[in-house]
Design a protein around this motif. Structure first.
Motif, PDB file in Angstrom:
ATOM      1  N   LEU A 170      -9.304  -2.632  -2.853  1.00  0.00           N
ATOM      2  CA  LEU A 170      -9.484  -2.154  -1.562  1.00  0.00           C
ATOM      3  C   LEU A 170      -9.726  -0.665  -1.876  1.00  0.00           C
ATOM      4  CD1 LEU A 170      -7.316  -2.984   1.207  1.00  0.00           C
ATOM      5  CD2 LEU A 170      -7.749  -0.684   0.659  1.00  0.00           C
ATOM      6  N   LEU A 171      -9.168   0.168  -2.628  1.00  0.00           N
ATOM      7  CA  LEU A 171      -9.285   1.632  -2.823  1.00  0.00           C
ATOM      8  C   LEU A 171     -10.470   1.750  -3.739  1.00  0.00           C
ATOM      9  CD1 LEU A 171      -5.906   3.667  -2.883  1.00  0.00           C
ATOM     10  CD2 LEU A 171      -7.815   3.930  -1.231  1.00  0.00           C
ATOM     11  N   LEU A 172     -11.255   2.975  -3.683  1.00  0.00           N
ATOM     12  CA  LEU A 172     -12.427   3.277  -4.301  1.00  0.00           C
ATOM     13  C   LEU A 172     -12.121   4.539  -4.744  1.00  0.00           C
ATOM     14  CD1 LEU A 172     -15.381   2.175  -2.297  1.00  0.00           C
ATOM     15  CD2 LEU A 172     -14.693   1.101  -4.366  1.00  0.00           C
ATOM     16  N   GLY A 194     -10.073  14.393  -1.732  1.00  0.00           N
ATOM     17  CA  GLY A 194     -11.323  13.605  -1.290  1.00  0.00           C
ATOM     18  C   GLY A 194     -11.882  12.940  -2.363  1.00  0.00           C
ATOM     19  N   ALA A 195     -10.711  12.489  -3.335  1.00  0.00           N
ATOM     20  CA  ALA A 195     -11.479  11.454  -4.401  1.00  0.00           C
ATOM     21  C   ALA A 195     -11.532   9.969  -4.023  1.00  0.00           C
ATOM     22  CB  ALA A 195     -10.719  11.687  -5.550  1.00  0.00           C
ATOM     23  N   PHE A 196     -10.815   9.709  -3.158  1.00  0.00           N
ATOM     24  CA  PHE A 196     -10.708   8.162  -2.855  1.00  0.00           C
ATOM     25  C   PHE A 196     -11.011   7.813  -1.383  1.00  0.00           C
ATOM     26  CE2 PHE A 196      -7.277   9.804  -5.604  1.00  0.00           C
ATOM     27  CZ  PHE A 196      -7.312   8.795  -6.787  1.00  0.00           C
ATOM     28  N   ALA A 197     -11.397   6.570  -1.326  1.00  0.00           N
ATOM     29  CA  ALA A 197     -11.989   6.070  -0.199  1.00  0.00           C
ATOM     30  C   ALA A 197     -11.551   4.637   0.049  1.00  0.00           C
ATOM     31  CB  ALA A 197     -13.511   6.120   0.001  1.00  0.00           C
ATOM     32  N   VAL A 198     -11.385   3.858   1.203  1.00  0.00           N
ATOM     33  CA  VAL A 198     -11.332   2.548   1.391  1.00  0.00           C
ATOM     34  C   VAL A 198     -12.551   1.991   1.350  1.00  0.00           C
ATOM     35  CG1 VAL A 198     -10.554   0.840   2.906  1.00  0.00           C
ATOM     36  CG2 VAL A 198      -9.148   2.880   2.569  1.00  0.00           C
ATOM     37  N   ARG A 199     -12.742   0.704   0.690  1.00  0.00           N
ATOM     38  CA  ARG A 199     -13.916   0.082   0.640  1.00  0.00           C
ATOM     39  C   ARG A 199     -14.333  -0.555   2.150  1.00  0.00           C
ATOM     40  NH1 ARG A 199     -16.450  -2.205  -3.715  1.00  0.00           N
ATOM     41  NH2 ARG A 199     -14.680  -1.557  -4.981  1.00  0.00           N
ATOM     42  N   PRO A 200     -15.213  -0.002   2.599  1.00  0.00           N
ATOM     43  CA  PRO A 200     -15.936  -0.485   4.023  1.00  0.00           C
ATOM     44  C   PRO A 200     -15.774  -1.735   4.160  1.00  0.00           C
ATOM     45  CG  PRO A 200     -17.327   1.027   3.115  1.00  0.00           C
ATOM     46  CD  PRO A 200     -16.501   0.712   1.911  1.00  0.00           C
ATOM     47  N   THR A 201     -15.948  -2.875   3.563  1.00  0.00           N
ATOM     48  CA  THR A 201     -15.896  -4.158   3.759  1.00  0.00           C
ATOM     49  C   THR A 201     -14.471  -4.666   3.885  1.00  0.00           C
ATOM     50  OG1 THR A 201     -16.193  -4.748   1.404  1.00  0.00           O
ATOM     51  CG2 THR A 201     -18.476  -4.537   2.751  1.00  0.00           C
ATOM     52  N   LEU A 206      -6.753  -3.849   5.720  1.00  0.00           N
ATOM     53  CA  LEU A 206      -5.382  -3.049   5.669  1.00  0.00           C
ATOM     54  C   LEU A 206      -4.991  -2.844   7.033  1.00  0.00           C
ATOM     55  CD1 LEU A 206      -5.903   0.313   6.073  1.00  0.00           C
ATOM     56  CD2 LEU A 206      -7.128  -0.030   3.816  1.00  0.00           C
ATOM     57  N   ILE A 207      -5.738  -2.797   8.134  1.00  0.00           N
ATOM     58  CA  ILE A 207      -5.037  -2.308   9.515  1.00  0.00           C
ATOM     59  C   ILE A 207      -3.786  -2.892   9.848  1.00  0.00           C
ATOM     60  CG2 ILE A 207      -5.823  -2.190  12.043  1.00  0.00           C
ATOM     61  CD1 ILE A 207      -8.691  -1.910  11.228  1.00  0.00           C
ATOM     62  N   GLY A 208      -2.880  -1.913  10.196  1.00  0.00           N
ATOM     63  CA  GLY A 208      -1.561  -2.350  10.739  1.00  0.00           C
ATOM     64  C   GLY A 208      -0.528  -2.775   9.432  1.00  0.00           C
ATOM     65  N   CYS A 230      -5.480   8.393   2.255  1.00  0.00           N
ATOM     66  CA  CYS A 230      -6.522   7.606   2.664  1.00  0.00           C
ATOM     67  C   CYS A 230      -6.419   6.439   3.241  1.00  0.00           C
ATOM     68  CB  CYS A 230      -7.357   7.560   1.046  1.00  0.00           C
ATOM     69  SG  CYS A 230      -8.947   6.553   1.204  1.00  0.00           S
ATOM     70  N   LEU A 231      -5.284   5.961   2.808  1.00  0.00           N
ATOM     71  CA  LEU A 231      -4.813   4.531   3.274  1.00  0.00           C
ATOM     72  C   LEU A 231      -4.542   4.495   4.873  1.00  0.00           C
ATOM     73  CD1 LEU A 231      -3.103   2.835   0.264  1.00  0.00           C
ATOM     74  CD2 LEU A 231      -5.120   2.107   1.273  1.00  0.00           C
ATOM     75  N   LEU A 232      -3.497   5.531   5.122  1.00  0.00           N
ATOM     76  CA  LEU A 232      -3.060   5.691   6.383  1.00  0.00           C
ATOM     77  C   LEU A 232      -4.110   6.215   7.370  1.00  0.00           C
ATOM     78  CD1 LEU A 232       0.075   7.611   5.428  1.00  0.00           C
ATOM     79  CD2 LEU A 232      -0.058   5.315   6.417  1.00  0.00           C
ATOM     80  N   ASN A 233      -4.995   7.090   6.916  1.00  0.00           N
ATOM     81  CA  ASN A 233      -6.429   7.187   7.630  1.00  0.00           C
ATOM     82  C   ASN A 233      -7.226   6.271   8.065  1.00  0.00           C
ATOM     83  OD1 ASN A 233      -5.361  10.239   7.865  1.00  0.00           O
ATOM     84  ND2 ASN A 233      -6.644  10.696   6.215  1.00  0.00           N
ATOM     85  N   ALA A 234      -7.072   5.199   7.198  1.00  0.00           N
ATOM     86  CA  ALA A 234      -8.040   4.047   7.420  1.00  0.00           C
ATOM     87  C   ALA A 234      -7.350   3.012   8.226  1.00  0.00           C
ATOM     88  CB  ALA A 234      -8.535   3.452   5.943  1.00  0.00           C
TER      89      ALA A 234
END
Length: 255
Positions: A170-172, A194-201, A206-208, A230-234
């Motif tokens: 899930l995390l990139l 800024g090193a991490f991102a959530v995989r768009p697909t 993860l919402i909620g 990163c997770l909370l922002n997503a």
């Protein structure tokens, strides 16, 4: 070389007894034979410091004495982390260092079941309620070099032990940051910004959700905080953390 963990599935059909005869349980630290898997031998047990209460209710930093019903450490008071609560199993020190580094860098993936069991036992409250288990990711370049992500191994095993869902990809890690090991406190935070991102697909997954973030060593909290942000922002509702080890006081110990 084959080990107990790598061929376990291949001989499951023969029964657990066969596996135990071929590959007797070993101490997670020194590999001496022990009676029970996921344990330490009598010689290693006194050297390892397991973290127990009292500890900071937010990050899990251990205290020498009881400081109240809902104790917070100075760091969490001064700069509250984005995660809600955290727990670590062991103190990262001279006694645990080689054991952890062999798991992290030397292909000792056979230690995974022992470490995961310790993590589950140390955080029953974090694992009692539904959660989505997510490991801290490695950058693809480092994963190619190391061949495995030790945090993902722990996350998958914890999921099997608790029947909680796991999202290992899930995390990139989108930035190939230098190792945190030699960096200062401030340098560690800047290194992972800024090193991490959530995989768009997988964002909808993860919402909620309440996320349980898994890593091997908690040092300054920089990496875990960057992942939690990163997770909370997503769209995650809450992030808690669970790590195998915790650096309790600054020391000249490589990680």
């Amino acid at each position: 070389m084959f080990d107990r963990h790598s061929i376990q599935k291949a001989i499951t059909i023969l029964g657990k007894g066969t596996l135990d005869i071929l590959f007797p349980a070993q101490c997670a630290r020194c590999s001496e034979p022990v009676d029970t898997a996921s344990s330490l031998c009598a010689g290693c047990w006194p050297d390892i410091t397991f973290i127990s209460a009292p500890y900071c209710v937010q990050c899990g930093y251990p205290f020498d004495y009881n400081v109240g019903e809902t104790p917070l450490c100075g760091s969490c008071i001064a700069k509250p982390p984005p995660f809600s609560s955290g727990r670590s199993v062991l103190k990262y020190d001279e006694a645990s260092r080689d054991m952890v580094l062999s798991f992290k860098h030397a292909d000792r993936t056979d230690q995974t079941p022992a470490f995961a069991q310790w993590m589950v036992r140390s955080a029953p409250d974090l694992l009692a309620a539904p959660c989505l288990i997510v490991p801290v990711p490695l950058h693809p370049n480092r994963l190619l070099k190391r061949r495995y992500n030790q945090s993902a191994l722990l996350a998958n095993q914890i999921g099997r032990l608790t029947n909680q869902p796991v999202a290992p990809t899930l995390l990139l890690r989108k930035k190939a940051t230098p190792s945190q090991g030699s960096k200062t406190f401030k340098g560690r935070w800047l290194n992972v910004k800024g090193a991490f991102a959530v995989r768009p697909t997988m964002q909808e997954k993860l919402i909620g959700q309440r996320i349980l973030l898994i890593d091997d060593v908690y040092t300054t909290g920089a990496t875990l905080s960057a992942c939690a942000d990163c997770l909370l922002n997503a769209g995650a509702a809450q992030v808690d953390i669970l790590t195998l080890c915790r650096v309790v006081r600054p020391a000249n110990l490589s990680i």
